[in-house]
Structures are given as C-alpha cells and as structure tokens.
Motif scaffolding. Structure first.
Motif, PDB file in Angstrom:
ATOM      1  N   PHE A  20       0.775  -1.238   0.000  1.00  0.00           N
ATOM      2  CA  PHE A  20       0.000   0.000   0.000  1.00  0.00           C
ATOM      3  C   PHE A  20       0.811   1.296   0.000  1.00  0.00           C
ATOM      4  N   ALA A  21       2.057   1.262   0.420  1.00  0.00           N
ATOM      5  CA  ALA A  21       2.820   2.513   0.522  1.00  0.00           C
ATOM      6  C   ALA A  21       3.022   3.132  -0.850  1.00  0.00           C
ATOM      7  N   GLU A  22       2.832   4.421  -0.936  1.00  0.00           N
ATOM      8  CA  GLU A  22       3.015   5.139  -2.194  1.00  0.00           C
ATOM      9  C   GLU A  22       3.338   6.595  -1.912  1.00  0.00           C
ATOM     10  N   GLU A  23       3.863   7.251  -2.922  1.00  0.00           N
ATOM     11  CA  GLU A  23       4.175   8.670  -2.792  1.00  0.00           C
ATOM     12  C   GLU A  23       2.878   9.474  -2.673  1.00  0.00           C
ATOM     13  N   PRO A  24       2.895  10.562  -1.930  1.00  0.00           N
ATOM     14  CA  PRO A  24       1.676  11.373  -1.794  1.00  0.00           C
ATOM     15  C   PRO A  24       1.242  11.965  -3.130  1.00  0.00           C
ATOM     16  N   TYR A  25      -0.062  12.124  -3.284  1.00  0.00           N
ATOM     17  CA  TYR A  25      -0.603  12.739  -4.494  1.00  0.00           C
ATOM     18  C   TYR A  25      -0.305  14.233  -4.525  1.00  0.00           C
ATOM     19  N   HIS A  26      -0.319  14.837  -3.339  1.00  0.00           N
ATOM     20  CA  HIS A  26      -0.089  16.285  -3.231  1.00  0.00           C
ATOM     21  C   HIS A  26       0.746  16.565  -1.985  1.00  0.00           C
ATOM     22  N   ILE A  27       1.614  17.572  -2.060  1.00  0.00           N
ATOM     23  CA  ILE A  27       2.381  18.064  -0.923  1.00  0.00           C
ATOM     24  C   ILE A  27       2.190  19.570  -0.857  1.00  0.00           C
ATOM     25  N   GLY A  28       1.930  20.094   0.322  1.00  0.00           N
ATOM     26  CA  GLY A  28       1.719  21.530   0.436  1.00  0.00           C
ATOM     27  C   GLY A  28       1.351  21.944   1.849  1.00  0.00           C
ATOM     28  N   ASP A  29       0.717  23.095   1.962  1.00  0.00           N
ATOM     29  CA  ASP A  29       0.322  23.641   3.262  1.00  0.00           C
ATOM     30  C   ASP A  29      -1.068  24.250   3.178  1.00  0.00           C
ATOM     31  N   GLU A  52      -7.027  28.033   2.335  1.00  0.00           N
ATOM     32  CA  GLU A  52      -6.472  27.793   1.003  1.00  0.00           C
ATOM     33  C   GLU A  52      -5.378  26.728   1.041  1.00  0.00           C
ATOM     34  N   TRP A  53      -5.331  25.956  -0.029  1.00  0.00           N
ATOM     35  CA  TRP A  53      -4.294  24.946  -0.208  1.00  0.00           C
ATOM     36  C   TRP A  53      -3.188  25.532  -1.085  1.00  0.00           C
ATOM     37  N   LYS A  54      -1.963  25.461  -0.580  1.00  0.00           N
ATOM     38  CA  LYS A  54      -0.823  25.980  -1.318  1.00  0.00           C
ATOM     39  C   LYS A  54       0.147  24.833  -1.608  1.00  0.00           C
ATOM     40  N   PRO A  55       0.210  24.364  -2.857  1.00  0.00           N
ATOM     41  CA  PRO A  55       1.146  23.286  -3.177  1.00  0.00           C
ATOM     42  C   PRO A  55       2.588  23.770  -3.122  1.00  0.00           C
ATOM     43  N   THR A  56       3.444  23.003  -2.465  1.00  0.00           N
ATOM     44  CA  THR A  56       4.860  23.328  -2.371  1.00  0.00           C
ATOM     45  C   THR A  56       5.615  22.068  -2.002  1.00  0.00           C
ATOM     46  N   SER A  57       6.768  21.874  -2.584  1.00  0.00           N
ATOM     47  CA  SER A  57       7.549  20.663  -2.331  1.00  0.00           C
ATOM     48  C   SER A  57       8.066  20.592  -0.909  1.00  0.00           C
ATOM     49  N   SER A  58       8.097  21.738  -0.214  1.00  0.00           N
ATOM     50  CA  SER A  58       8.574  21.775   1.165  1.00  0.00           C
ATOM     51  C   SER A  58       7.427  21.802   2.176  1.00  0.00           C
ATOM     52  N   GLY A  59       6.207  21.540   1.708  1.00  0.00           N
ATOM     53  CA  GLY A  59       5.044  21.614   2.578  1.00  0.00           C
ATOM     54  C   GLY A  59       5.041  20.541   3.654  1.00  0.00           C
ATOM     55  N   HIS A  60       4.305  20.807   4.732  1.00  0.00           N
ATOM     56  CA  HIS A  60       4.217  19.872   5.852  1.00  0.00           C
ATOM     57  C   HIS A  60       3.073  18.872   5.694  1.00  0.00           C
ATOM     58  N   TRP A  61       2.151  19.150   4.770  1.00  0.00           N
ATOM     59  CA  TRP A  61       1.030  18.242   4.527  1.00  0.00           C
ATOM     60  C   TRP A  61       1.353  17.307   3.366  1.00  0.00           C
ATOM     61  N   LYS A  62       1.031  16.030   3.552  1.00  0.00           N
ATOM     62  CA  LYS A  62       1.079  15.050   2.469  1.00  0.00           C
ATOM     63  C   LYS A  62      -0.322  14.467   2.306  1.00  0.00           C
ATOM     64  N   LEU A  63      -0.829  14.486   1.084  1.00  0.00           N
ATOM     65  CA  LEU A  63      -2.186  14.021   0.815  1.00  0.00           C
ATOM     66  C   LEU A  63      -2.175  12.790  -0.079  1.00  0.00           C
ATOM     67  N   TRP A  64      -3.007  11.828   0.275  1.00  0.00           N
ATOM     68  CA  TRP A  64      -3.237  10.657  -0.577  1.00  0.00           C
ATOM     69  C   TRP A  64      -4.696  10.656  -0.998  1.00  0.00           C
ATOM     70  N   CYS A  65      -5.118  11.791  -1.538  1.00  0.00           N
ATOM     71  CA  CYS A  65      -6.484  11.951  -2.042  1.00  0.00           C
ATOM     72  C   CYS A  65      -6.456  12.985  -3.159  1.00  0.00           C
ATOM     73  N   ASP A  66      -7.436  12.916  -4.026  1.00  0.00           N
ATOM     74  CA  ASP A  66      -7.532  13.884  -5.116  1.00  0.00           C
ATOM     75  C   ASP A  66      -8.120  15.193  -4.604  1.00  0.00           C
ATOM     76  N   LEU A  67      -7.792  16.281  -5.293  1.00  0.00           N
ATOM     77  CA  LEU A  67      -8.326  17.600  -4.958  1.00  0.00           C
ATOM     78  C   LEU A  67      -9.176  18.105  -6.115  1.00  0.00           C
ATOM     79  N   TYR A  68     -10.267  18.801  -5.766  1.00  0.00           N
ATOM     80  CA  TYR A  68     -11.215  19.283  -6.762  1.00  0.00           C
ATOM     81  C   TYR A  68     -11.494  20.765  -6.544  1.00  0.00           C
ATOM     82  N   PRO A  69     -11.835  21.504  -7.604  1.00  0.00           N
ATOM     83  CA  PRO A  69     -12.123  22.936  -7.459  1.00  0.00           C
ATOM     84  C   PRO A  69     -13.333  23.185  -6.561  1.00  0.00           C
TER      85      PRO A  69
END
Length: 301
Positions: A20-29, A52-69
């Motif tokens: 099950f382990a995989e890279e996060p779909y999104h990284i940000g804050d 607001e969601w701010k994508p950034t490679s140095s973010g503290h949040w890792k998401l394993w879900c899709d994001l929608y407008p």
C-alpha cells in the motif's frame, strides 16, 4: 532488541508497506490570509472559503487523495463524499519531535492525509486542526476531531472548545463525586495513560493484521517499525528508550496519531451532527454558533 521488543508485528508492517505505501498525491500547506481575532472569527464560522491549499515541495502536509475545485473559487478541496476523522498528537514545537495530524476516511478506512512539523507551537497547531477539520469537511461538513489531551494537548482543548467552538470533537465523560451527587462532564480530547495507549496500539495492530486499514504513508510505516515496548511496560519510539517519563511525555509522533486516527474511525458516528450551545464565553457563542455535544465541556485535564 528492536525485533524482540517491537510493538508491532514487523512482518505484517513490511507486507503492508509493500502493498500500500506510495508517494503522496499532493504536498503543500493549508493557510488563511488572516491573523488574530479575525482569523478566529473565520474559524468559528467554519468559513472554508478562507482556507487555502498551497502546493509546495517543502510543505508539511502530504495528501493521498484527489483535490477538486471549490465552486465559485480558484481553491481546491478533497472530495466531499467522505467521512473524515482527524487525530492530532501535539508536541511543544521546540524541535524535539513532530506535532502530527493524521486524517482518515471512516467509510473506506484509508489514511488520506498526514501533517508533521517540529517547530509549530501548540497555539498555532490548534488553529491548523480547525482549518483542516473544515477543509476536509465531508458528509458532515467537518471532520470528527480528536487529540491527546496530556501535556500541551490541554491548550488544544481550550482553543478548540472555548475560544473557537469547533462543532464535532471527541470527548470522554468523567465523573467527579461531590458532597451530594456525581457531576458528569465531557472532557474534550483523549486522555492517555499506559493502559489506554496499549489499547489503542492493539486497535492499530489489529487493523493492520486484519487488513481493515490502508496506510499509504511510508514515513508512518517506517516509524512504526521502530516502535518498541519499554522496560516500564509503555510503548514508544526506540530513540526515547533512555529518556525519563517526563521527557517522553511531550514527544509527538506519527504512531500516536495513527493509533488515535483508527480509534476515531471506530467511535465516530456515521450520522449527521446536530448543533447545540457552544461553551460560555467562546467566540462561537458570541457569533451564535452551536457545538455537537449538549453536555458541559470542561477543558481541565
């Protein structure tokens, strides 16, 4: 020593990681363009348009879900056809260990997000929990939120319960015997002691063994492999084996948050929440916003 005293079944963890382990779909804050009382007012109203969601490679949040407008905005948000639960393990924010938030979907029993930061003070961390709870939202329009009440967790109880009045929080009922009758109070958050932590550990172990949890976080699974039973009978990271009980207490980590997340999955109601009066003197009371539990809330440990 690590294998002999391992708190988890390492073979089960390794198999789970391979599958099950995989890279996060999104990284940000997550952030809000407000400070101070104005920020707390927006948090009290549950105004997710200000989160607001701010994508950034140095973010503290890792998401394993899709994001929608979000309709009518340029913002993004997770799918709302979920029942999110959130558990936080808070440190003092002094770099000794991470404060961690783990978010799971009760419906699929899948971990969908993880936050880790070693430098965020508890007061700021409390606001982030509220932001995340509203942003993940879901079928009840806010996540079911819990946290470890020990140590700096008391600050979270005061801010989430009395200052902001977050609408859906885990609480434990206590009984204080007075001279005439037993007083019943719902204390916000989860109080940890040696036996209760072992109970949560067993819930997480069973979830891995039975295949009733999907945890895609490599960092979390790797950290679990370092979790051991201390000579005192307690459990925790191997790196703290030589530390005193007082030094271990303020150290947050992913496994505490994972254990709490599974517990939240197990106890969160699947029905729509109903609001009731917020704590006296809170921002939520002044704004006329309700809470989910009609019992008297007490932020004392």
């Amino acid at each position: 020593m690590a294998d002999e005293n391992a708190a988890f079944d390492l073979d089960v963890l390794a198999a789970h990681r391979r599958r099950f382990a995989e890279e996060p779909y999104h990284i940000g804050d997550l952030f809000m363009p407000f400070e101070g009382s104005e920020r707390d007012q927006h948090l009290s109203t549950g105004n997710i348009r200000s989160v607001e969601w701010k994508p950034t490679s140095s973010g503290h949040w890792k998401l394993w879900c899709d994001l929608y407008p979000v309709p009518g905005t340029k913002q993004l948000r997770p799918d709302q056809n979920i029942l999110p639960v959130l558990f936080a393990d808070v440190s003092w924010g002094q770099e000794a260990s991470n404060s961690v938030i783990c978010v799971g979907d009760k419906l699929t029993r899948r971990k969908i997000a993880e936050f880790a930061c070693a430098t965020m003070p508890p007061e700021q961390f409390a606001r982030l929990i509220v932001m995340a709870g509203h942003w993940f939202g879901g079928r009840n329009r806010c996540a079911f939120v819990g946290w470890e009440r020990n140590g700096p967790g008391k600050t979270l109880a005061n801010i989430l319960g009395r200052v902001i009045g977050y609408p859906w929080m885990y609480s434990e009922t206590t009984y204080d015997r007075g001279s005439k009758e037993t007083a019943r109070k719902a204390k916000l958050g989860w109080w940890s002691d040696q036996q209760k932590k072992l109970d949560l550990l067993m819930q997480l172990r069973e979830s891995y063994a039975a295949g009733t949890l999907v945890n895609p976080s490599k960092a979390s699974l790797d950290e679990a492999m370092t979790y051991i039973r201390y000579p005192t009978g307690e459990v925790g990271p191997a790196r703290l084996v030589e530390e005193s009980r007082e030094d271990k207490a303020p150290n947050g980590d992913r496994e505490n948050a994972d254990m709490g997340m599974v517990h939240m999955m197990n106890v969160a109601a699947g029905f729509t929440i109903k609001a009731s009066p917020p704590p006296r003197g809170s921002v939520a009371e002044r704004l006329g916003i309700g809470m989910d539990d009609p019992e008297e809330f007490d932020d004392e440990a």
